[in-house]
Design an enzyme around this catalytic site. Structure first.
Site, PDB file in Angstrom:
ATOM      1  N   HIS A  62       0.972  -1.390  -0.133  1.00  0.00           N
ATOM      2  CA  HIS A  62       0.025  -0.030   0.053  1.00  0.00           C
ATOM      3  C   HIS A  62       0.973   1.192   0.020  1.00  0.00           C
ATOM      4  O   HIS A  62       2.163   1.328   0.351  1.00  0.00           O
ATOM      5  CB  HIS A  62      -0.950   0.035   1.519  1.00  0.00           C
ATOM      6  CG  HIS A  62       0.034  -0.077   2.436  1.00  0.00           C
ATOM      7  ND1 HIS A  62       0.525   1.251   3.020  1.00  0.00           N
ATOM      8  CD2 HIS A  62       0.182  -1.087   3.286  1.00  0.00           C
ATOM      9  CE1 HIS A  62       0.991   0.895   4.205  1.00  0.00           C
ATOM     10  NE2 HIS A  62       0.822  -0.759   4.373  1.00  0.00           N
ATOM     11  N   GLU A 115      -1.828  -7.871   6.927  1.00  0.00           N
ATOM     12  CA  GLU A 115      -0.206  -7.899   7.332  1.00  0.00           C
ATOM     13  C   GLU A 115      -0.516  -8.796   8.491  1.00  0.00           C
ATOM     14  O   GLU A 115      -1.507  -9.244   8.967  1.00  0.00           O
ATOM     15  CB  GLU A 115      -0.136  -6.449   7.912  1.00  0.00           C
ATOM     16  CG  GLU A 115       1.334  -6.048   8.442  1.00  0.00           C
ATOM     17  CD  GLU A 115       2.286  -6.561   7.544  1.00  0.00           C
ATOM     18  OE1 GLU A 115       2.601  -7.625   7.200  1.00  0.00           O
ATOM     19  OE2 GLU A 115       3.300  -5.716   7.009  1.00  0.00           O
TER      20      GLU A 115
END
Length: 214
Positions: A12, A88
């Site tokens: 990201h 994550e």
């Protein structure tokens, strides 16, 4: 004629917590203006790629990055599908801790002297430290992380491999990408000791095995 699936896997864009040098796992924070611009720039770089599908983790930072990439790339009609398997690592009590403190604590615990890249080769041990120090009950053991990431790629690859050499966009996170490199191409961890915002790797799936191209 056999087909292969190409996964374009990126981290990201820069977030508020990234900007503040804070560790960020399951904790989310919005993209900064710089993060949005970098995602747009990546989209322009990928404008010649025709994506069959786009996926992100279920964090807003990953979803927003995916949408921004596709808008700049010219495929904004393509929906970004969220999947929690692309999350994550959960960092437990290390969430939002100062990055330097987090890294130095891991290096001290593993008795590593001034070699950040050595942490990458000992990812399961790093995760074990996080897992053992966790007070939240949310941290996954390393094998659960590898299982969910690999399962996502296999399931998605198998769903699209019937197309003519499809390309898939995936937006995920730094430790998640390091985990994939650890699984499929450990030597790449020396070349890319840090996964920066909007860094991209490409992985191919031929229906049997994965190979990392970049």
């Amino acid at each position: 004629m056999s087909s292969t699936v190409t996964f374009y896997i990126t981290r990201h864009g820069e977030t508020l917590l990234n900007h503040l040098h804070k560790a960020q796992g399951w904790v989310d924070s919005p993209l900064t203006e710089r993060g949005i611009q970098a995602a747009s720039q990546l989209g322009l770089q990928l404008k010649n790629v025709q994506f069959s599908a786009a996926f992100s983790s279920d964090t807003n930072r990953a979803l927003q990055t995916g949408k921004t990439i596709l808008t700049a790339q010219g495929q904004n009609e393509l929906q970004v599908i969220t999947d929690k398997r692309l999350r994550e690592w959960c960092l437990g009590c290390w969430e939002a801790e100062n990055n330097d403190k987090f890294i130095s604590s891991m290096m001290n615990e593993l008795q590593i002297q001034n070699d950040f890249s050595e942490l990458n080769f000992r990812l399961p041990e790093v995760q074990e430290i996080i897992y053992k120090s966790d007070t939240t009950g949310m941290v996954e053991p390393f094998h659960m992380i590898t299982d969910r990431l690999e399962r996502f790629l296999k399931d998605t690859g198998d769903n699209f491999i019937h197309l003519n050499n499809p390309s898939i966009l995936i937006v995920t996170h730094a430790f998640a990408i390091k985990t994939l490199l650890y699984l499929f191409s450990k030597e790449m961890l020396r070349k890319k000791p840090k996964i920066k915002n909007v860094d991209i790797i490409t992985i191919k799936w031929d229906g049997k095995s994965f190979s990392i191209l970049t």
